[in-house]
Design an enzyme around this catalytic site. Structure first.
Site, short mmCIF file in Angstrom:
data_model
loop_
_atom_site.label_atom_id
_atom_site.label_comp_id
_atom_site.label_asym_id
_atom_site.label_seq_id
_atom_site.Cartn_x
_atom_site.Cartn_y
_atom_site.Cartn_z
N HIS A 17 -21.10 30.82 59.62
CA HIS A 17 -20.60 31.35 58.36
C HIS A 17 -21.47 30.86 57.21
O HIS A 17 -22.48 30.17 57.43
CB HIS A 17 -19.12 30.99 58.17
CG HIS A 17 -18.83 29.52 58.21
ND1 HIS A 17 -19.28 28.64 57.25
CD2 HIS A 17 -18.16 28.77 59.12
CE1 HIS A 17 -18.89 27.42 57.55
NE2 HIS A 17 -18.20 27.46 58.69
N HIS A 20 -22.72 27.19 56.97
CA HIS A 20 -23.86 26.85 57.82
C HIS A 20 -25.15 27.40 57.22
O HIS A 20 -26.19 26.73 57.20
CB HIS A 20 -23.68 27.43 59.23
CG HIS A 20 -22.43 26.98 59.92
ND1 HIS A 20 -21.48 27.85 60.38
CD2 HIS A 20 -21.97 25.74 60.21
CE1 HIS A 20 -20.49 27.17 60.94
NE2 HIS A 20 -20.75 25.88 60.84
N CYS A 125 -8.56 13.26 66.95
CA CYS A 125 -8.51 14.70 66.66
C CYS A 125 -9.59 15.41 67.47
O CYS A 125 -10.77 15.18 67.26
CB CYS A 125 -8.73 14.99 65.17
SG CYS A 125 -8.86 16.78 64.87
N CYS A 128 -12.11 17.47 65.31
CA CYS A 128 -13.14 16.65 64.63
C CYS A 128 -13.99 15.91 65.65
O CYS A 128 -15.06 15.42 65.33
CB CYS A 128 -12.53 15.55 63.77
SG CYS A 128 -11.60 16.07 62.36
N CYS A 143 -3.99 15.59 61.29
CA CYS A 143 -5.40 15.39 60.93
C CYS A 143 -5.59 15.85 59.49
O CYS A 143 -5.19 16.97 59.15
CB CYS A 143 -6.30 16.20 61.85
SG CYS A 143 -7.98 16.37 61.22
N HIS A 146 -7.96 19.15 59.84
CA HIS A 146 -7.52 20.32 60.61
C HIS A 146 -6.01 20.56 60.57
O HIS A 146 -5.54 21.59 61.06
CB HIS A 146 -8.00 20.20 62.05
CG HIS A 146 -9.49 20.24 62.16
ND1 HIS A 146 -10.25 19.10 62.33
CD2 HIS A 146 -10.37 21.26 62.07
CE1 HIS A 146 -11.53 19.44 62.37
NE2 HIS A 146 -11.63 20.73 62.20
N LYS A 295 -11.11 37.37 45.23
CA LYS A 295 -11.57 38.52 44.44
C LYS A 295 -12.17 39.57 45.37
O LYS A 295 -12.83 39.22 46.34
CB LYS A 295 -12.66 38.06 43.48
CG LYS A 295 -12.14 37.22 42.33
CD LYS A 295 -13.32 36.82 41.47
CE LYS A 295 -12.98 35.68 40.57
NZ LYS A 295 -14.16 34.95 40.16
N LYS A 298 -16.93 45.47 45.35
CA LYS A 298 -17.09 46.85 45.82
C LYS A 298 -17.79 46.91 47.17
O LYS A 298 -17.38 47.61 48.06
CB LYS A 298 -17.88 47.65 44.78
CG LYS A 298 -17.01 48.05 43.60
CD LYS A 298 -17.77 48.99 42.70
CE LYS A 298 -18.90 48.24 42.10
NZ LYS A 298 -19.40 48.32 40.89
O1 ME8 Z 1 -19.99 19.01 62.01
N1 ME8 Z 1 -19.90 24.37 52.48
O2 ME8 Z 1 -20.85 20.93 62.95
P1 ME8 Z 1 -20.22 22.09 62.04
C1 ME8 Z 1 -21.08 23.79 52.68
N2 ME8 Z 1 -21.66 19.62 65.02
N3 ME8 Z 1 -21.56 23.44 53.89
C2 ME8 Z 1 -20.79 23.69 54.95
C3 ME8 Z 1 -19.54 24.30 54.83
C4 ME8 Z 1 -19.09 24.66 53.51
N4 ME8 Z 1 -17.93 25.26 53.28
N5 ME8 Z 1 -19.01 24.41 56.06
C5 ME8 Z 1 -19.93 23.91 56.93
C6 ME8 Z 1 -20.64 19.60 62.86
N6 ME8 Z 1 -21.01 23.47 56.26
C7 ME8 Z 1 -21.37 18.80 63.92
C8 ME8 Z 1 -22.61 18.23 63.29
S1 ME8 Z 1 -24.90 16.84 63.40
C9 ME8 Z 1 -25.53 15.66 64.39
C10 ME8 Z 1 -23.45 17.38 64.20
C11 ME8 Z 1 -22.23 22.91 56.85
O3 ME8 Z 1 -20.51 23.36 62.74
C12 ME8 Z 1 -22.50 21.50 56.37
O4 ME8 Z 1 -23.85 21.20 56.58
O5 ME8 Z 1 -18.82 21.76 61.71
C13 ME8 Z 1 -21.65 20.70 57.32
O6 ME8 Z 1 -22.03 19.33 57.34
C14 ME8 Z 1 -21.94 21.40 58.62
O7 ME8 Z 1 -22.05 22.79 58.25
C15 ME8 Z 1 -20.86 21.20 59.67
O8 ME8 Z 1 -21.12 22.06 60.73
#
Ligand code: ME8
Length: 506
Positions: A17, A20, A125, A128, A143, A146, A295, A298
């Site tokens: 999303h 990421h 959790c 997490c 948690c 979550h 919000k 369009k």
């Molecule tokens: O935590 N705003 O993976 P994950 C900004 N696998 N960045 C965001 C975000 C948001 N709303 N949501 C996700 C993990 N991110 C582990 C990591 S590393 C050795 C293992 C980004 O899929 C941000 O970089 O939950 C966050 O730290 C990461 O996605 C978490 O990705």
């Protein structure tokens, strides 16, 4: 100069999303900017495929964790490509080379005396993949992230003596005030360390989906230990036949979101110390994009879905928007409406139109050749030191501030063209030199801002530079007046075309 930048490896329990996409975009800006500066860059991203988060999601779908991983790893790879990210490798924690190296490093931690058999009893959790203290839980033993109810788990497993690293970590923080950035995150991590560190489970007994513990194959390595090691293991096999570890380790910067600070700023350096491996130079933390806006827009509906936005508006617009809208480091709202506003006012009007007007005037008044002239002093002064400021901001990973410096110059050029009204000058032969100067200055200004913008919006900046006949991306020449006139300009078309609303789905 080696420069090694990483993103977190993303869980494959769901589809990628915007959050990421955000970290991948930011890391790509760093990688591209450092390449412009002549650094030898290695940029790593990838997927985290072991552990409960993935095993449980797969079970719910009635497929194996491997099937789920295979399916979603492809999506994350596609996302990086769709964003125009220039990652040098894409690691998957299911890569056999990674798994072998994890076993090797964990064995080293064990042999160095930092592991013991113990029993864990407490809240865990699975989403997490993290152990929670009672103080962290919300009402009803939930948690805090979550919101699911947690039960007490008891398990015999292998423990990592994290507690013995409290003092070495405090020393690391004292000696290296730049180890974690920005400052508030440094403070947060240090406070966590000072509050006292508890030993950490290094393995899971009940889970089968992971790297077997080398001295006890009935258990698998705890997913965070496995995942964090990706930054180190990747270098050993990313380039076939070569080991890049000596060249790129320690990593220059791990870029992460605020949710995983503790793992990267506390557990990770302790693990490395335990294994006798150098710790990274820096961990940089960004805030959260708040995606919960309702919000309606369009063409985009009510969420910013990165593949969709990149398909409709192009990856540059998405890259620009997320870094411009939310001050890098802080949390901030993003919305489809906000996206469309910036697309129209800033990208299409301020940058795109400035470029197409400038090229059209050079074509019309000067037969398509940038005239030879010099920029007026006041414009030169307004651009003075710009490249150095941008470099400094990027070194501090203040990406929004860097972008703002560049954008202020784009606005300055827009004011300049309004003030000088070259279309009026063109009517008066006595103003020919003046018109030369204005057209030259606009072409030069566009060149400079586009070279600096290149890491943020690579496709658009390249198109523009090609159209003004200047393709050199080096930052050394990113000063107003560094390049003389004489270039033949070409076709540009619309950099940021107007997008019509999509027909609502039937
Ligand atoms: O935590 N705003 O993976 P994950 C900004 N696998 N960045 C965001 C975000 C948001 N709303 N949501 C996700 C993990 N991110 C582990 C990591 S590393 C050795 C293992 C980004 O899929 C941000 O970089 O939950 C966050 O730290 C990461 O996605 C978490 O990705």
């Amino acid at each position: 100069m080696p420069y090694y930048v990483t993103t977190p490896i993303y869980y494959v329990n769901g589809e990628p999303h915007l959050g990421h996409a955000y970290t991948t975009i930011a890391a790509d800006v760093l990688a591209r900017h450092m390449r412009q500066r002549g650094a030898d860059v290695f940029f790593l991203t990838g997927t985290d495929e072991h552990g409960e988060p993935v095993a449980q999601a797969a079970e719910k779908l009635g497929i194996t964790p491997r099937e789920l991983g295979d399916k979603n790893a492809v999506r994350f790879k596609e996302l990086a490509a769709r964003l125009n990210a220039t990652n040098d490798f894409f690691i998957r924690t299911t890569d056999p080379e990674h798994m072998a190296k994890v076993a090797e490093v964990v064995q080293r931690i064990h042999d160095n005396g930092h592991v013991y058999a113990g029993s864990y009893e407490g809240y865990y959790c699975p989403r997490c993949a993290d152990f929670k203290t009672e103080a962290e839980l919300e009402e009803g033993n939930r948690c805090p992230i979550h919101k699911i109810e947690l039960t007490i788990e008891k398990e015999d497993n292998w423990f990592f003596r994290l507690s013995t690293f409290q003092e070495p970590l405090e020393r690391l923080y004292a000696e290296r005030p730049g180890f974690v950035a920005p400052q508030n995150r440094y403070n947060e991590a240090l406070a966590f360390i000072k509050s006292g560190l508890r030993d950490l489970s290094l393995s899971r007994a009940r889970l089968k989906w992971g790297v077997p513990v080398p001295w006890d194959e009935s258990q698998v390595v705890y997913v965070w230990i496995d995942a964090l090691l990706n930054y180190y293991t990747a270098l050993s096999y990313a380039r076939p036949g070569e080991d890049l570890t000596d060249m790129f380790w320690p990593a220059t910067v791990h870029l992460i979101g605020k949710d995983i600070l503790k793992f990267h700023a506390v557990i990770w350096p302790a693990m490395l110390m335990a294994a006798g491996i150098e710790v990274p130079e820096k961990v940089t933390i960004h805030g959260y994009l708040l995606l919960g806006e309702h919000k309606m827009s369009k063409s985009l509906g009510n969420v910013i879905e990165p593949f969709q936005v990149a398909d409709i508006y192009g990856p540059d617009a998405l890259r620009f928007y997320v870094l411009r809208e939310v001050s890098f480091g802080a949390d901030g709202e993003v919305s489809p409406e906000g996206f469309e506003t910036r697309y129209t006012t800033e990208l299409a009007n301020e940058y795109g139109n400035l470029a197409s007007r400038t090229l059209a005037m050079i074509e019309r008044y000067r037969d398509g050749v940038v005239p030879s002239a010099s920029a007026p002093d006041r414009l030169t002064a307004d651009f003075e030191g710009l490249a150095d400021v941008v470099k400094a901001r990027i070194d501090e990973v203040e990406l929004t501030a860097a972008l703002d410096e560049i954008w202020r110059r784009i606005k300055r050029l827009n004011r300049y063209v309004q003030d000088e009204a070259p279309w009026q000058l063109a009517k008066d032969d006595a103003e020919a030199d003046h018109l030369d100067q204005v057209l030259y200055t606009l072409a030069e200004g566009l060149r400079v801002v586009s070279v600096l913008l290149h890491p943020f919006m690579p496709g658009s900046a390249e198109r523009l530079l090609e159209a003004i006949g200047r393709e050199d991306l080096s930052l050394d020449a990113a000063t107003l007046g560094a390049v003389e006139g004489g270039a033949k300009v070409g076709e540009l078309g619309q950099l940021f075309p107007r997008v019509e609303a999509e027909a609502p789905a039937a």
